[in-house]
Enzyme design. Structure first.
Site, PDB file in Angstrom:
ATOM      1  N   LEU A  91       0.604  -1.087   0.513  1.00 55.60           N
ATOM      2  CA  LEU A  91      -0.074   0.052  -0.204  1.00 55.60           C
ATOM      3  C   LEU A  91       0.732   1.568  -0.400  1.00 55.60           C
ATOM      4  CD1 LEU A  91      -2.557  -1.129   2.465  1.00 55.60           C
ATOM      5  CD2 LEU A  91      -3.134  -0.574   0.150  1.00 55.60           C
ATOM      6  N   ALA A  94       1.772   1.921  -3.475  1.00 57.27           N
ATOM      7  CA  ALA A  94       0.951   2.335  -4.105  1.00 57.27           C
ATOM      8  C   ALA A  94       0.195   3.469  -4.084  1.00 57.27           C
ATOM      9  CB  ALA A  94      -0.541   1.697  -4.122  1.00 57.27           C
ATOM     10  N   ARG A  95       0.442   4.293  -2.660  1.00 56.45           N
ATOM     11  CA  ARG A  95      -0.138   5.234  -2.620  1.00 56.45           C
ATOM     12  C   ARG A  95       1.422   6.329  -3.049  1.00 56.45           C
ATOM     13  NH1 ARG A  95      -1.657   2.939   3.945  1.00 56.45           N
ATOM     14  NH2 ARG A  95      -3.677   2.244   3.306  1.00 56.45           N
ATOM     15  N   ASP A 188     -17.600  24.676 -10.027  1.00 61.31           N
ATOM     16  CA  ASP A 188     -18.537  26.530  -9.331  1.00 61.31           C
ATOM     17  C   ASP A 188     -17.815  27.535 -10.290  1.00 61.31           C
ATOM     18  OD1 ASP A 188     -20.220  27.938  -7.646  1.00 61.31           O
ATOM     19  OD2 ASP A 188     -17.999  29.375  -7.531  1.00 61.31           O
ATOM     20  N   LEU A 190     -17.453  27.084 -13.681  1.00 56.28           N
ATOM     21  CA  LEU A 190     -18.540  27.075 -14.727  1.00 56.28           C
ATOM     22  C   LEU A 190     -19.214  27.487 -14.708  1.00 56.28           C
ATOM     23  CD1 LEU A 190     -16.397  23.159 -15.779  1.00 56.28           C
ATOM     24  CD2 LEU A 190     -16.225  25.546 -17.074  1.00 56.28           C
ATOM     25  N   GLY A 191     -20.260  27.550 -13.520  1.00 58.83           N
ATOM     26  CA  GLY A 191     -21.149  27.954 -13.206  1.00 58.83           C
ATOM     27  C   GLY A 191     -22.533  26.787 -13.655  1.00 58.83           C
ATOM     28  N   GLU A 215      -7.200   3.501  -0.874  1.00 52.40           N
ATOM     29  CA  GLU A 215      -6.039   3.358  -0.537  1.00 52.40           C
ATOM     30  C   GLU A 215      -5.418   3.929   1.139  1.00 52.40           C
ATOM     31  OE1 GLU A 215      -3.164   1.724  -1.620  1.00 52.40           O
ATOM     32  OE2 GLU A 215      -3.988   1.091  -3.310  1.00 52.40           O
ATOM     33  N   PHE A 235      -6.489   5.114  15.883  1.00 50.00           N
ATOM     34  CA  PHE A 235      -7.722   4.539  15.818  1.00 50.00           C
ATOM     35  C   PHE A 235      -7.413   2.787  15.169  1.00 50.00           C
ATOM     36  CE2 PHE A 235      -4.756   3.825  12.017  1.00 50.00           C
ATOM     37  CZ  PHE A 235      -4.079   4.282  11.991  1.00 50.00           C
TER      38      PHE A 235
HETATM   39  C1  LIG Z   1     -13.500   2.811  -6.730  1.00 52.28           C
HETATM   40  C2  LIG Z   1     -13.162   2.179  -5.666  1.00 52.28           C
HETATM   41  C3  LIG Z   1     -11.753   1.081  -5.781  1.00 52.28           C
HETATM   42  C4  LIG Z   1     -10.837   0.685  -4.927  1.00 52.28           C
HETATM   43  N1  LIG Z   1     -10.682  -0.691  -5.013  1.00 52.28           N
HETATM   44  C5  LIG Z   1     -10.120  -1.450  -3.982  1.00 52.28           C
HETATM   45  C6  LIG Z   1      -9.371  -3.038  -4.370  1.00 52.28           C
HETATM   46  O1  LIG Z   1      -8.435  -2.781  -5.164  1.00 52.28           O
HETATM   47  N2  LIG Z   1      -8.870  -3.582  -3.327  1.00 52.28           N
HETATM   48  C7  LIG Z   1      -9.053  -2.769  -2.121  1.00 52.28           C
HETATM   49  O2  LIG Z   1      -8.734  -3.760  -1.271  1.00 52.28           O
HETATM   50  N3  LIG Z   1      -9.684  -2.392  -2.147  1.00 52.28           N
HETATM   51  C8  LIG Z   1     -10.298  -1.419  -2.258  1.00 52.28           C
HETATM   52  N4  LIG Z   1     -11.174  -0.282  -2.405  1.00 52.28           N
HETATM   53  C9  LIG Z   1     -11.498  -0.673  -1.412  1.00 52.28           C
HETATM   54  C10 LIG Z   1     -10.844   1.258   0.092  1.00 52.28           C
HETATM   55  O3  LIG Z   1      -9.875   1.387   0.009  1.00 52.28           O
HETATM   56  C11 LIG Z   1     -12.023   1.135   1.226  1.00 52.28           C
HETATM   57  O4  LIG Z   1     -13.205   1.724   0.438  1.00 52.28           O
HETATM   58  C12 LIG Z   1     -11.684   2.451   2.006  1.00 52.28           C
HETATM   59  O5  LIG Z   1     -10.470   1.633   2.144  1.00 52.28           O
HETATM   60  C13 LIG Z   1     -12.454   2.159   3.065  1.00 52.28           C
HETATM   61  O6  LIG Z   1     -13.044   1.198   3.675  1.00 52.28           O
HETATM   62  P1  LIG Z   1     -14.433   0.905   4.171  1.00 52.28           P
HETATM   63  O7  LIG Z   1     -15.209   1.843   2.440  1.00 52.28           O
HETATM   64  O8  LIG Z   1     -14.652  -0.735   4.408  1.00 52.28           O
HETATM   65  O9  LIG Z   1     -15.272   2.137   4.844  1.00 52.28           O
HETATM   66  P2  LIG Z   1     -14.866   2.453   6.974  1.00 52.28           P
HETATM   67  O10 LIG Z   1     -13.678   1.810   6.431  1.00 52.28           O
HETATM   68  O11 LIG Z   1     -16.012   1.696   7.094  1.00 52.28           O
HETATM   69  O12 LIG Z   1     -14.351   3.711   6.773  1.00 52.28           O
HETATM   70  C14 LIG Z   1     -16.490   4.822   6.605  1.00 52.28           C
HETATM   71  C15 LIG Z   1     -16.245   5.820   6.771  1.00 52.28           C
HETATM   72  O13 LIG Z   1     -15.362   6.130   8.495  1.00 52.28           O
HETATM   73  C16 LIG Z   1     -14.557   6.499   8.973  1.00 52.28           C
HETATM   74  N5  LIG Z   1     -13.513   5.739   9.508  1.00 52.28           N
HETATM   75  C17 LIG Z   1     -12.779   4.349   9.649  1.00 52.28           C
HETATM   76  N6  LIG Z   1     -11.896   3.669  11.080  1.00 52.28           N
HETATM   77  C18 LIG Z   1     -12.277   5.114  11.835  1.00 52.28           C
HETATM   78  C19 LIG Z   1     -11.325   5.367  12.621  1.00 52.28           C
HETATM   79  N7  LIG Z   1     -10.742   4.512  13.441  1.00 52.28           N
HETATM   80  N8  LIG Z   1     -11.583   6.421  13.655  1.00 52.28           N
HETATM   81  C20 LIG Z   1     -12.178   7.539  12.337  1.00 52.28           C
HETATM   82  N9  LIG Z   1     -13.256   7.835  11.585  1.00 52.28           N
HETATM   83  C21 LIG Z   1     -12.699   5.787  11.254  1.00 52.28           C
HETATM   84  C22 LIG Z   1     -13.418   6.412   7.216  1.00 52.28           C
HETATM   85  O14 LIG Z   1     -12.556   7.613   6.668  1.00 52.28           O
HETATM   86  C23 LIG Z   1     -14.569   6.908   6.604  1.00 52.28           C
HETATM   87  O15 LIG Z   1     -15.012   8.536   6.568  1.00 52.28           O
HETATM   88  C24 LIG Z   1     -11.646   0.546  -3.566  1.00 52.28           C
HETATM   89  C25 LIG Z   1     -12.908   0.953  -2.885  1.00 52.28           C
HETATM   90  C26 LIG Z   1     -13.318   2.221  -3.989  1.00 52.28           C
HETATM   91  C27 LIG Z   1     -14.299   3.374  -3.347  1.00 52.28           C
END
Ligand SMILES: Cc1cc2nc3c(=O)[nH]c(=O)nc-3n(C[C@H](O)[C@H](O)[C@H](O)COP(=O)(O)OP(=O)(O)OC[C@H]3O[C@@H](n4cnc5c(N)ncnc54)[C@H](O)[C@@H]3O)c2cc1C
Length: 235
Positions: A91, A94-95, A188, A190-191, A215, A235
Site C-alpha cells: 500500500l 501504491a499510495r 462552480d 463554470l456556473g 488506499e 484508530f
Molecule cells: C472505486 C473503489 C475501488 C477500490 N479498489 C480497491 C482494491 O482494488 N482493493 C482493495 O483492497 N480495496 C479497494 N477499495 C476499498 C477502499 O480501500 C475502501 O473503501 C476504503 O479503505 C474505506 O474502507 P470502507 O469502504 O470499508 O470504509 P470504512 O472503513 O467503513 O469507513 C467509513 C468511514 O469511517 C471512517 N473511519 C473508519 N475508521 C475510523 C476510525 N478508526 N476513526 C475515525 N474514522 C474512521 C472512514 O474514514 C470513512 O470516512 C476500493 C474502493 C473504491 C471506492
C-alpha cells in the site's frame, strides 16, 4: 490449513478489476497471522460480483469477492511475509503513485477554467477579468505547485530508499484534498455549464470522491499524522 492445502473463506468489497482478473492476491487471517495467497479466479467456491450504480470511477470495474471454501495448495502462499507488513508494504508504494494522479486531475480542471473564464463574457468583459476569479485561479496554481513539489520530494526519498509511510500518508491526504477542492471550485466557476459532462470538472470531482477514499481514507491518513506527532494510536 487442511493438510498441505489452505481453505479460504470470507468476502471483500470494492476490489478493482475483480471481475476481469485471472488471479486474486488475497491477504487472509490464518492460525499463524495474516498471510498472502495467489488465488486463481476460476477456483471452485470463488465468486466475483460487479458493483453497479457507481457515481464515481465509472470507467473502472469494481467488484465484491466471495470465497466459499476455496482450496489452494501451499505453493500458492507468498512465502516470505507474515502479518500486516506485507499488505501495508504494497500500500505504501501504491499510495506514493496515487499522490501524482490527483495533480493531473487538478491541472486539467484549472486548464479548463482558464480557457472558459477567458471566453465567457459577462456584462461586456471576460469572467477572467474579475479579481475574485483571478484570486481563485492563482490559489489553485499555488496548491497544485505545492502538491507537485511534495510528490517530487517523496519520489527523491523513494529513490534514496528513505521514504517513510507517514510521509506518504501526508502526501496522499494533501494531494487528494487539494484536487477535490479545486475540482469543486472549477465546477462552480463554470456556473450552470459545470454540472454537465460537457466540461470535465464534475467528472474529476466525482472520481476524486473515490481517490480520497481508497488506499486509505482521508481521515485515516490524518490519524496516521496524529499518531506520528503524539505517539498515540487513536484508530
Ligand atoms: C472505486 C473503489 C475501488 C477500490 N479498489 C480497491 C482494491 O482494488 N482493493 C482493495 O483492497 N480495496 C479497494 N477499495 C476499498 C477502499 O480501500 C475502501 O473503501 C476504503 O479503505 C474505506 O474502507 P470502507 O469502504 O470499508 O470504509 P470504512 O472503513 O467503513 O469507513 C467509513 C468511514 O469511517 C471512517 N473511519 C473508519 N475508521 C475510523 C476510525 N478508526 N476513526 C475515525 N474514522 C474512521 C472512514 O474514514 C470513512 O470516512 C476500493 C474502493 C473504491 C471506492
Amino acid at each position: 490449513q487442511d493438510g498441505a492445502d489452505w481453505i479460504i473463506n470470507g468476502a471483500k468489497m470494492w476490489i478493482t478489476n475483480g471481475n476481469l482478473a485471472h488471479i486474486a492476491i488475497v491477504w487472509a487471517q490464518t492460525g499463524d497471522g495474516i498471510q498472502g495467497f495467489i488465488v486463481p479466479t476460476d477456483s471452485a467456491g470463488f465468486k466475483a460480483q460487479e458493483i453497479h450504480k457507481k457515481m464515481s470511477l465509472r470507467a473502472s470495474v469494481t467488484s465484491a469477492l466471495f470465497f466459499d471454501n476455496v482450496r489452494v495448495p501451499d505453493s500458492a502462499r507468498l512465502p516470505n511475509v507474515k502479518g500486516l507488513k506485507g499488505p501495508l508494504g504494497c500500500l505504501t508504494q501504491a499510495r506514493y503513485g496515487i499522490t501524482w494522479g490527483p495533480i493531473g486531475a487538478a491541472q486539467a480542471c484549472l486548464r479548463e477554467v482558464l480557457d472558459y473564464t477567458a471566453e465567457r463574457i459577462l456584462f461586456g468583459r471576460p469572467l477572467a477579468s474579475n479579481q475574485a476569479i483571478q484570486l481563485k485561479l492563482a490559489d489553485m496554481a499555488r496548491r497544485i505547485t505545492t502538491a507537485q513539489l511534495l510528490s517530487l520530494q517523496l519520489g527523491r526519498l523513494k529513490d534514496a530508499g528513505k521514504m517513510q509511510p507517514t510521509q506518504v500518508s501526508l502526501a496522499k491526504w494533501n494531494n487528494c484534498r487539494m484536487a477535490i477542492d479545486i475540482a469543486r471550485q472549477c465546477r462552480d466557476i463554470l456556473g450552470g455549464a459545470g454540472i454537465t459532462t460537457e466540461h470535465s470538472a464534475i467528472r474529476h470531482a466525482l472520481n476524486l470522491e473515490s481517490v480520497i477514499t481508497y488506499e486509505g481514507t482521508e481521515t485515516v491518513h490524518e490519524l496516521v499524522g496524529g499518531r506520528e506527532l503524539t505517539g498515540i494510536n487513536a484508530f
